[in-house]
Scaffold this active site. Structure first.
Site, short mmCIF file in Angstrom:
data_model
loop_
_atom_site.label_atom_id
_atom_site.label_comp_id
_atom_site.label_asym_id
_atom_site.label_seq_id
_atom_site.Cartn_x
_atom_site.Cartn_y
_atom_site.Cartn_z
N LEU A 31 64.77 30.10 58.24
CA LEU A 31 64.93 29.74 59.65
C LEU A 31 65.51 30.86 60.53
O LEU A 31 64.86 31.32 61.46
CB LEU A 31 65.81 28.48 59.75
CG LEU A 31 66.23 27.99 61.12
CD1 LEU A 31 65.04 27.81 62.05
CD2 LEU A 31 66.99 26.66 61.02
N GLY A 67 74.50 30.51 56.53
CA GLY A 67 73.76 31.78 56.46
C GLY A 67 74.61 32.88 55.83
O GLY A 67 74.13 33.97 55.56
N ASP A 115 76.38 32.84 52.89
CA ASP A 115 76.57 32.16 51.61
C ASP A 115 77.96 32.22 50.96
O ASP A 115 78.67 31.24 50.87
CB ASP A 115 75.54 32.68 50.59
CG ASP A 115 74.12 32.58 51.11
OD1 ASP A 115 73.93 32.47 52.33
OD2 ASP A 115 73.18 32.61 50.29
N GLU A 135 69.08 45.13 53.18
CA GLU A 135 69.58 43.81 53.58
C GLU A 135 71.01 43.94 54.14
O GLU A 135 71.35 43.32 55.12
CB GLU A 135 69.56 42.90 52.33
CG GLU A 135 69.87 41.44 52.59
CD GLU A 135 69.76 40.62 51.30
OE1 GLU A 135 69.45 41.19 50.23
OE2 GLU A 135 70.00 39.40 51.37
N ASP A 185 66.13 33.92 59.81
CA ASP A 185 65.41 35.18 59.63
C ASP A 185 64.22 35.23 60.58
O ASP A 185 64.01 36.22 61.29
CB ASP A 185 64.88 35.32 58.19
CG ASP A 185 66.01 35.43 57.17
OD1 ASP A 185 66.75 34.45 57.01
OD2 ASP A 185 66.15 36.49 56.53
C1 2M8 Z 1 70.56 34.56 52.01
O1 2M8 Z 1 70.58 33.22 51.59
C2 2M8 Z 1 69.66 32.65 50.65
C3 2M8 Z 1 69.87 31.14 50.65
O2 2M8 Z 1 69.53 30.64 51.89
C4 2M8 Z 1 69.79 33.19 49.23
O3 2M8 Z 1 70.81 33.78 48.90
O4 2M8 Z 1 68.87 32.99 48.46
C5 2M8 Z 1 71.50 34.66 53.22
O5 2M8 Z 1 71.82 35.99 53.49
C6 2M8 Z 1 70.86 34.00 54.43
O6 2M8 Z 1 71.62 34.20 55.58
C7 2M8 Z 1 69.43 34.49 54.66
O7 2M8 Z 1 68.83 33.74 55.68
C8 2M8 Z 1 68.58 34.42 53.39
C9 2M8 Z 1 67.22 35.08 53.54
O8 2M8 Z 1 67.36 36.36 54.09
O9 2M8 Z 1 69.26 35.03 52.30
#
Ligand code: 2M8
Length: 441
Positions: free
Chosen positions: A40, A170, A172, A413, A42
């Site tokens: 979402l 977001g 985590d 990232e 992103d």
């Molecule tokens: C990260 O989160 C996801 C779970 O939603 C994961 O760790 O698998 C976080 O950095 C989150 O903010 C981000 O939207 C997502 C995808 O980039 O990765």
């Protein structure tokens, strides 16, 4: 020395190539390998970047995102593709059983409400009549989403919404969430497992650490706790009412700061579209800016998240404490306090800004995910807020340093605030998208 925009032309071109590489046809994955679905917030950041290079494609990014909107208005945090490599896929969530979605598979939780900002910014790149039409197209979805947030997540009419899983924030494994999760009774069993070291058995089954070193990701014990929480939410069919009655929740500072800004942008979108907002939404959202003040710690002299059940502020400073600057409408005193945190070399004034936890925190590890590294999306939010608060030279300095960091390290990232080294997955889409936006606007 601040570099001039023209110097960044090449970086912007490389960033546009990253977005092409991660384009899966109408929507963009956050990165190859680790993140094969549509997320979402992103996609909102991605649309903002795309609007400068290909407005039609930016609109498409947001249209595909709307495929996932639940009948009750929720925007889910992931829309799943057919790819099976992700560690918490559609069979884990089983959100289809709620009968809230059709045609796509999604998770059962949301993510920070960046949609209004994305729609507003994409609209800015269109001519006036196209913009009006585009705003009219998206207005109902944003209204439905914000109504859902207040109806289902603000049960006591506080003007603040509660989050039910760290993935909704977001950020985590950010320390405020880690602290609150492990001190809740639902973590009792997992705490024992952790003491006995049983959790380490899961280590070799982890999928995410196949693409990124384990030291750069959430710890296994934390991850198992997140899974356990999803199981509980799944058992309650993602019914916010039931979850908030018995479970674990947080009035998350960053999320509510973003929501406060999103409400203001929604009002601007409605005005330009020649539409009005429902009275119920106006009534609920009118409290949010003032309610952020209830998250101000007089003792600490900064903002903090609040535990939904105990009503206590969660005493862990993180980059979220800076995000009320993005909400806007702060008093000059509050702005100065946030600027002071940003300028403090023990806290957030790192060589490569802005660390996700203070440099002097016991949590701080320069390459570990949301426990130290600098993130381009957070920098973007803070820079935007500083600019609106009149702190232009600090905003310019942070912007240039962010661009320099990405230029040197690549489209990672996240980045070490100590030496600027890139970490996590790559090439990462929101890093590229927001680099484009910072260069072009
Ligand atoms: C990260 O989160 C996801 C779970 O939603 C994961 O760790 O698998 C976080 O950095 C989150 O903010 C981000 O939207 C997502 C995808 O980039 O990765």
């Amino acid at each position: 020395m601040l570099r001039k925009t023209a110097d960044w032309r090449q970086l912007a071109e490389r960033a546009a190539d990253v977005l092409k590489k991660n384009d899966l046809g109408g929507w963009t994955r956050p990165a190859p390998g680790l993140y094969p679905h549509q997320w979402l917030w992103d996609s909102c950041f991605i649309a903002i970047g795309l609007s400068h290079v290909n407005p039609r494609r930016a609109i498409k990014e947001l249209e595909t995102l709307m495929r996932g909107q639940w009948k009750n208005g929720m925007l889910p945090h992931i829309i799943f593709s057919e790819d099976k490599s992700y560690h918490a896929g559609k069979n884990f969530w089983r959100a289809g059983r709620t009968k809230q979605i059709s045609g796509v598979h999604t998770t059962g939780i949301t993510q920070p409400p960046m949609l209004a900002e994305a729609v507003f910014r994409v609209g800015k790149q269109l001519n006036r009549s196209w913009r009006r039409q585009f705003y009219r197209q998206f207005l109902p979805s944003i209204i439905k989403y914000h109504l859902w947030l207040y109806r289902e997540r603000d049960p006591y009419d506080q003007g603040l919404v509660a989050l039910i899983h760290p993935w909704e924030s977001g950020m985590d494994n950010t320390p405020p969430w880690v602290e609150a999760l492990w001190s809740h009774r639902f973590a009792n069993g997992m705490r024992v497992a952790k003491q006995l070291g049983v959790h380490t058995l899961h280590e070799r089954f982890r999928k995410d650490t196949k693409s990124v070193p384990a030291t750069e990701r959430t710890s296994t014990a934390d991850l198992l706790l997140y899974y356990e929480l999803v199981r509980r939410l799944r058992g309650l069919k993602y019914d916010s009412g039931k979850i908030l009655k018995n479970g674990f929740a947080i009035y998350d500072l960053a999320f509510n700061a973003i929501l406060a800004r999103a409400n203001d942008l929604l009002a601007d979108i409605a005005t330009e579209a020649g539409a009005s907002l429902p009275a119920e939404l106006l009534q609920a959202s009118s409290k949010t800016h003032a309610a952020l003040e209830t998250l101000w710690s007089r003792r600490r002299q900064y903002y903090l998240s609040r535990n939904f059940s105990t009503l206590r502020l969660i005493d862990q400073l993180s980059v979220a404490s800076l995000l009320p600057i993005y909400a806007g409408k702060l008093t000059p005193e509050r702005v100065e306090k946030i600027v002071a945190l940003l300028n403090d070399s023990q806290l957030f004034a790192a060589d490569w800004p802005i660390p996700s936890v203070p440099l002097n925190s016991s949590y701080f590890k320069p390459l570990n995910y949301w426990q130290g590294p600098s993130w381009v999306n957070i920098n973007w939010l803070i820079i935007d807020g500083l600019r609106r608060a009149g702190k232009t030279s600090l905003a310019d300095r942070l912007k240039n340093r962010t661009l320099e960091m990405v230029d040197r390290a690549g489209f990672f990232e996240y980045f070490s605030p100590v030496n600027g080294r890139g970490a996590g997955s790559s090439p990462f889409s929101w890093t590229a998208a927001l680099v484009i936006d910072m260069i072009r606007s």
